[in-house]
Design a protein around this motif. Structure first.
Motif, mmCIF file in Angstrom:
data_model
loop_
_atom_site.group_PDB
_atom_site.id
_atom_site.type_symbol
_atom_site.label_atom_id
_atom_site.label_comp_id
_atom_site.label_asym_id
_atom_site.label_seq_id
_atom_site.Cartn_x
_atom_site.Cartn_y
_atom_site.Cartn_z
ATOM 1 N N GLU A 249 0.940 -0.939 -0.120
ATOM 2 C CA GLU A 249 -0.034 -0.075 -0.070
ATOM 3 C C GLU A 249 1.043 1.161 -0.025
ATOM 4 O O GLU A 249 1.355 1.580 0.993
ATOM 5 N N PRO A 250 0.907 2.034 -1.026
ATOM 6 C CA PRO A 250 2.069 2.947 -1.222
ATOM 7 C C PRO A 250 1.587 4.375 -0.113
ATOM 8 O O PRO A 250 2.544 4.775 0.269
ATOM 9 N N ALA A 251 0.388 4.442 0.247
ATOM 10 C CA ALA A 251 0.034 5.427 1.257
ATOM 11 C C ALA A 251 0.754 5.222 2.639
ATOM 12 O O ALA A 251 1.117 6.275 2.943
ATOM 13 N N SER A 252 0.671 3.960 2.859
ATOM 14 C CA SER A 252 1.433 3.639 4.211
ATOM 15 C C SER A 252 2.807 3.085 4.041
ATOM 16 O O SER A 252 3.716 3.180 5.145
ATOM 17 N N GLY A 253 3.190 2.781 2.851
ATOM 18 C CA GLY A 253 4.450 2.440 2.521
ATOM 19 C C GLY A 253 4.768 0.850 3.197
ATOM 20 O O GLY A 253 6.132 0.625 3.222
ATOM 21 N N THR A 254 3.820 0.192 3.356
ATOM 22 C CA THR A 254 3.884 -1.137 4.037
ATOM 23 C C THR A 254 2.915 -2.069 3.399
ATOM 24 O O THR A 254 2.105 -1.424 2.437
ATOM 25 N N ARG A 255 3.082 -3.290 3.350
ATOM 26 C CA ARG A 255 2.006 -4.260 2.774
ATOM 27 C C ARG A 255 0.951 -4.144 4.059
ATOM 28 O O ARG A 255 0.987 -3.514 4.629
ATOM 29 N N TYR A 256 0.006 -4.486 3.215
ATOM 30 C CA TYR A 256 -1.452 -4.833 4.088
ATOM 31 C C TYR A 256 -1.222 -5.358 5.299
ATOM 32 O O TYR A 256 -1.785 -4.999 6.538
ATOM 33 N N ASN A 257 -0.531 -6.509 5.419
ATOM 34 C CA ASN A 257 -0.113 -7.122 6.832
ATOM 35 C C ASN A 257 1.530 -6.739 6.792
ATOM 36 O O ASN A 257 2.345 -7.610 6.323
ATOM 37 N N PRO A 258 1.980 -5.720 7.621
ATOM 38 C CA PRO A 258 3.302 -5.491 7.591
ATOM 39 C C PRO A 258 4.067 -6.429 8.454
ATOM 40 O O PRO A 258 5.243 -6.722 7.838
ATOM 41 N N SER A 259 3.465 -7.608 8.982
ATOM 42 C CA SER A 259 4.006 -8.656 9.879
ATOM 43 C C SER A 259 4.498 -9.458 8.736
ATOM 44 O O SER A 259 5.521 -10.481 9.133
ATOM 45 N N LEU A 260 4.111 -9.599 7.451
ATOM 46 C CA LEU A 260 4.271 -10.701 6.625
ATOM 47 C C LEU A 260 4.845 -9.671 5.259
ATOM 48 O O LEU A 260 4.076 -8.994 4.674
ATOM 49 N N ALA A 261 6.243 -9.762 5.250
ATOM 50 C CA ALA A 261 7.002 -9.057 4.129
ATOM 51 C C ALA A 261 6.718 -9.552 2.777
ATOM 52 O O ALA A 261 6.702 -8.708 1.959
ATOM 53 N N SER A 262 6.015 -10.565 2.676
ATOM 54 C CA SER A 262 6.023 -11.311 1.278
ATOM 55 C C SER A 262 4.847 -10.966 0.476
ATOM 56 O O SER A 262 3.767 -11.001 1.280
ATOM 57 N N PRO A 263 4.589 -11.000 -0.637
ATOM 58 C CA PRO A 263 3.333 -11.065 -1.448
ATOM 59 C C PRO A 263 2.755 -12.342 -1.126
ATOM 60 O O PRO A 263 3.401 -13.335 -1.086
ATOM 61 N N LEU A 264 1.555 -12.583 -1.241
ATOM 62 C CA LEU A 264 0.753 -13.840 -1.306
ATOM 63 C C LEU A 264 -0.385 -13.899 -2.071
ATOM 64 O O LEU A 264 -1.379 -13.487 -1.832
ATOM 65 N N ILE A 265 -0.285 -14.792 -3.095
ATOM 66 C CA ILE A 265 -1.461 -15.083 -3.985
ATOM 67 C C ILE A 265 -2.471 -15.938 -3.402
ATOM 68 O O ILE A 265 -1.929 -16.977 -2.651
ATOM 69 N N ALA A 266 -3.548 -15.380 -3.413
ATOM 70 C CA ALA A 266 -4.652 -16.374 -2.634
ATOM 71 C C ALA A 266 -5.749 -16.796 -3.236
ATOM 72 O O ALA A 266 -6.346 -16.073 -4.329
ATOM 73 N N ASP A 267 -6.165 -18.071 -3.170
ATOM 74 C CA ASP A 267 -7.308 -18.514 -3.684
ATOM 75 C C ASP A 267 -8.436 -18.157 -2.873
ATOM 76 O O ASP A 267 -8.615 -19.033 -1.777
ATOM 77 N N LEU A 268 -9.403 -17.509 -3.301
ATOM 78 C CA LEU A 268 -10.610 -17.331 -2.341
ATOM 79 C C LEU A 268 -11.883 -17.886 -3.074
ATOM 80 O O LEU A 268 -11.983 -18.335 -4.209
ATOM 81 N N THR A 269 -12.909 -17.884 -1.968
ATOM 82 C CA THR A 269 -14.194 -18.816 -2.532
ATOM 83 C C THR A 269 -15.578 -17.716 -2.371
ATOM 84 O O THR A 269 -16.440 -18.422 -1.894
ATOM 85 N N ASP A 270 -15.346 -16.656 -2.807
ATOM 86 C CA ASP A 270 -16.382 -15.760 -2.713
ATOM 87 C C ASP A 270 -16.986 -15.406 -4.042
ATOM 88 O O ASP A 270 -17.806 -14.363 -4.420
ATOM 89 N N GLY A 271 -16.446 -15.937 -5.386
ATOM 90 C CA GLY A 271 -16.762 -15.432 -6.871
ATOM 91 C C GLY A 271 -18.171 -15.956 -7.177
ATOM 92 O O GLY A 271 -18.864 -16.957 -6.302
ATOM 93 N N GLN A 272 -18.767 -15.069 -7.907
ATOM 94 C CA GLN A 272 -20.307 -15.594 -8.390
ATOM 95 C C GLN A 272 -20.051 -15.641 -9.844
ATOM 96 O O GLN A 272 -19.347 -15.097 -10.583
ATOM 97 N N SER A 273 -21.062 -16.366 -10.397
ATOM 98 C CA SER A 273 -21.330 -16.135 -11.964
ATOM 99 C C SER A 273 -22.611 -16.306 -12.258
ATOM 100 O O SER A 273 -23.693 -16.657 -11.507
ATOM 101 N N PHE A 274 -23.233 -15.978 -13.479
ATOM 102 C CA PHE A 274 -24.619 -15.607 -13.979
ATOM 103 C C PHE A 274 -24.613 -15.928 -15.424
ATOM 104 O O PHE A 274 -23.807 -15.427 -16.193
ATOM 105 N N TYR A 275 -25.431 -16.998 -15.817
ATOM 106 C CA TYR A 275 -25.647 -17.369 -17.184
ATOM 107 C C TYR A 275 -26.784 -17.386 -17.548
ATOM 108 O O TYR A 275 -28.007 -17.969 -16.859
#
Length: 529
Positions: A249-275
């Motif tokens: 987060e450029p505004a704070s100069g740190t990551r969202y979780n400052p205790s974890l310096a690494s990026p972290l790609i996550a798979d979430l299960t909140d997506g939706q679809s409509f057909y």
């Protein structure tokens, strides 16, 4: 007598099934071997010393174990001679995945955790996965000429291993580290910058399911001719989507979780679809060896993400642009085809005897509108410092009009869309261009065939013939894609800008691939017994 009445008025069915599944995975998801020991250790993810080839005790092989069980009850009830109803209920159970030797770690709370926790992969799996289904068939006039059918059901799915298998690269059982090499390939003098926590699946998953519903009418128009028309729809919930869970987060100069310096790609299960779709077809079978069918579908599929995992992404970004704005990525699905027409015909040519009999000509025609794709940036404009760049530009004009920067008109393979319709967003911001807002070229193909049967015995025959694919050699182009997925299995949209100064990326707006092969004619043979 009771059994006969049950057959006349309905049929009650029960069933159960179960599956114990296991999957052994190397870092690349498949077994690997080589005559070179060092190369084999690399392919299998086994650490080796700098001067030798002896692996340490750590490796990324994982033997995942899961148990699936399900049961159902279903009843078909004949209300009267014109109406039949079916109702059912299904139950599914999916166990929490385990690993053969207990080598599992996860992030229970990625907002505060400083490192993965050894233990269960998920906090738990749901025990209330009940799925009702219902439908009916109604002979409207009682003469079998007009039939109305409708159905509704909930259909569930488990989380596939590909969603969570990259968590095997998390500490303490494995570690991925980023090095800066002062000179090429000299690990002994490399300067370690930081460990990388590459990938995590949400610790509190919800299992995906789809609501499916339809209403269809069939009408007999003439002898052997059937017209069918209907609405078909699906809504998906708890679908997977990928996003950067610990953005900088450029505004704070740190990551969202400052205790974890690494990026972290996550798979979430909140997506939706409509057909939603309207489908109509007409078919006709004659007595003289002729059958033909034509169908047309107008449809629209919208979702928050179209794939489970980065390597599956082709014409779209592999991740959500902003993990905190799920609906900001809602747009046409990667596979959204608005219009699709398919027709086929089979005709048994008249003739008798060994040479003149047994000939058959057939043809298939398919025409559909183009697939969507996403304009993207080739750089990290929002400064989220993720392992994968999922950002889009600003939309400032109409991408389908005008003349492209170096002269060609819009709508040609040289410039399918106008890059001048986009602009680089202000530094530190996400672009406002939507996901999959652009469309590639349409598709058209005609495939005829000619076959002849040679009877050998009562139930044995040899079929030979000629088949043509794309007979008219019509050029079918792919979508513009000058990018490549992290695992080189396809593109991730079309990059418009290569830097914040607004300089166009190489091949922006250009089509570089085709969607099918050129004309192909082949001879075929088949033995049926």
């Amino acid at each position: 007598m009771e059994f006969r009445r049950l057959q006349e008025n309905g049929a009650l069915n029960f069933g159960v099934n179960g599956l114990y599944s296991f999957e052994d995975l190397t870092p690349f998801g498949f077994p690997a071997s080589s005559d070179n020991p060092a190369l084999e250790f690399f392919l299998e993810g086994l650490p080796v010393s700098y001067v030798g080839v002896n692996p340490s005790n750590a490796d990324s092989d994982r033997g995942y174990r899961e148990t699936f069980a399900s049961g159902f009850a279903q009843d078909f009830v004949r209300v009267n001679s014109r109406l039949t109803i079916n109702v059912g209920l299904r139950y599914d159970f999916y166990s929490n995945p385990t690993e053969e030797f207990g080598r599992l770690s996860a992030f229970p709370n990625p907002a505060t955790d400083s490192a993965p926790t050894v233990g269960k992969l998920f906090a738990g799996t749901p025990l209330d996965l009940l799925s009702p289904q219902a439908g009916f068939a109604w002979d409207v006039l009682g003469d079998g000429q007009t039939v109305v059918r409708s159905g509704f059901g909930i259909y569930r799915d488990q989380l596939p291993a590909i969603v969570f298998e990259l968590e095997r690269l998390l500490p303490p059982f494995f570690g991925v580290e980023e090095f800066v090499f002062p000179q090429f390939l000299d690990p002994q003098s490399a300067a370690l910058t930081q460990p990388l926590d590459i990938f995590a699946t949400t610790y509190h998953p919800k299992f995906p399911y789809a609501l499916e519903y339809n209403l269809n009418v069939e009408r007999k128009l003439a002898q052997g001719m059937i017209l069918s028309a209907g609405y078909f729809g699906t809504r998906g919930n708890h679908l997977t989507r990928e996003a950067e869970e610990n953005p900088f987060e450029p505004a704070s100069g740190t990551r969202y979780n400052p205790s974890l310096a690494s990026p972290l790609i996550a798979d979430l299960t909140d997506g939706q679809s409509f057909y939603n779709s309207f489908q109509v077809s007409v078919s006709k079978r004659y007595a003289h060896n002729l059958f033909w069918q034509a169908s047309y579908t107008v449809a629209h599929s919208v979702d928050d993400a179209s794939v489970d995992f980065s390597l599956e992404s082709v014409n779209d970004l592999p991740e959500s642009q902003n993990i905190f704005d799920r609906k900001g990525d809602r747009g046409p699905s990667d596979f959204d085809i608005r219009h699709n027409f398919v027709a086929n015909v089979v005709y048994g040519l008249p003739g008798h005897g060994r040479l003149l009999g047994g000939w058959q000509v057939s043809a298939l025609a398919n025409v559909h509108s183009g697939l969507p794709f996403t304009p993207v940036l080739a750089f990290d404009n929002a400064d989220i410092q993720s392992l994968v760049i999922p950002e889009r530009p600003d939309l400032v004009g109409n991408a389908y009009v005008g003349v492209c920067p170096n002269g060609p008109r819009v709508g040609t393979p040289s410039y399918w869309f106008n890059p001048d319709a986009f602009a680089a967003p202000p530094a530190g911001q996400f672009g406002n261009a939507g996901r999959n807002i652009l469309r590639g070229p349409g598709f058209a193909q005609f495939e005829p065939a000619l076959h002849k049967d040679f009877a050998i015995a009562e139930r044995r025959k040899i079929t030979v013939g000629a088949e043509a694919y794309n007979l008219f050699n019509h050029p079918n182009f792919g979508v513009p894609s000058n990018t490549q997925s992290p695992l080189t299995l396809g593109g991730n949209g079309d990059a418009v800008f290569k830097d914040a100064a607004g300089n166009f990326a190489a091949n922006a707006g250009q089509i570089l691939t085709t969607a099918c092969a050129a004309r192909q004619i082949q001879l075929a043979g088949r033995f049926t017994f």
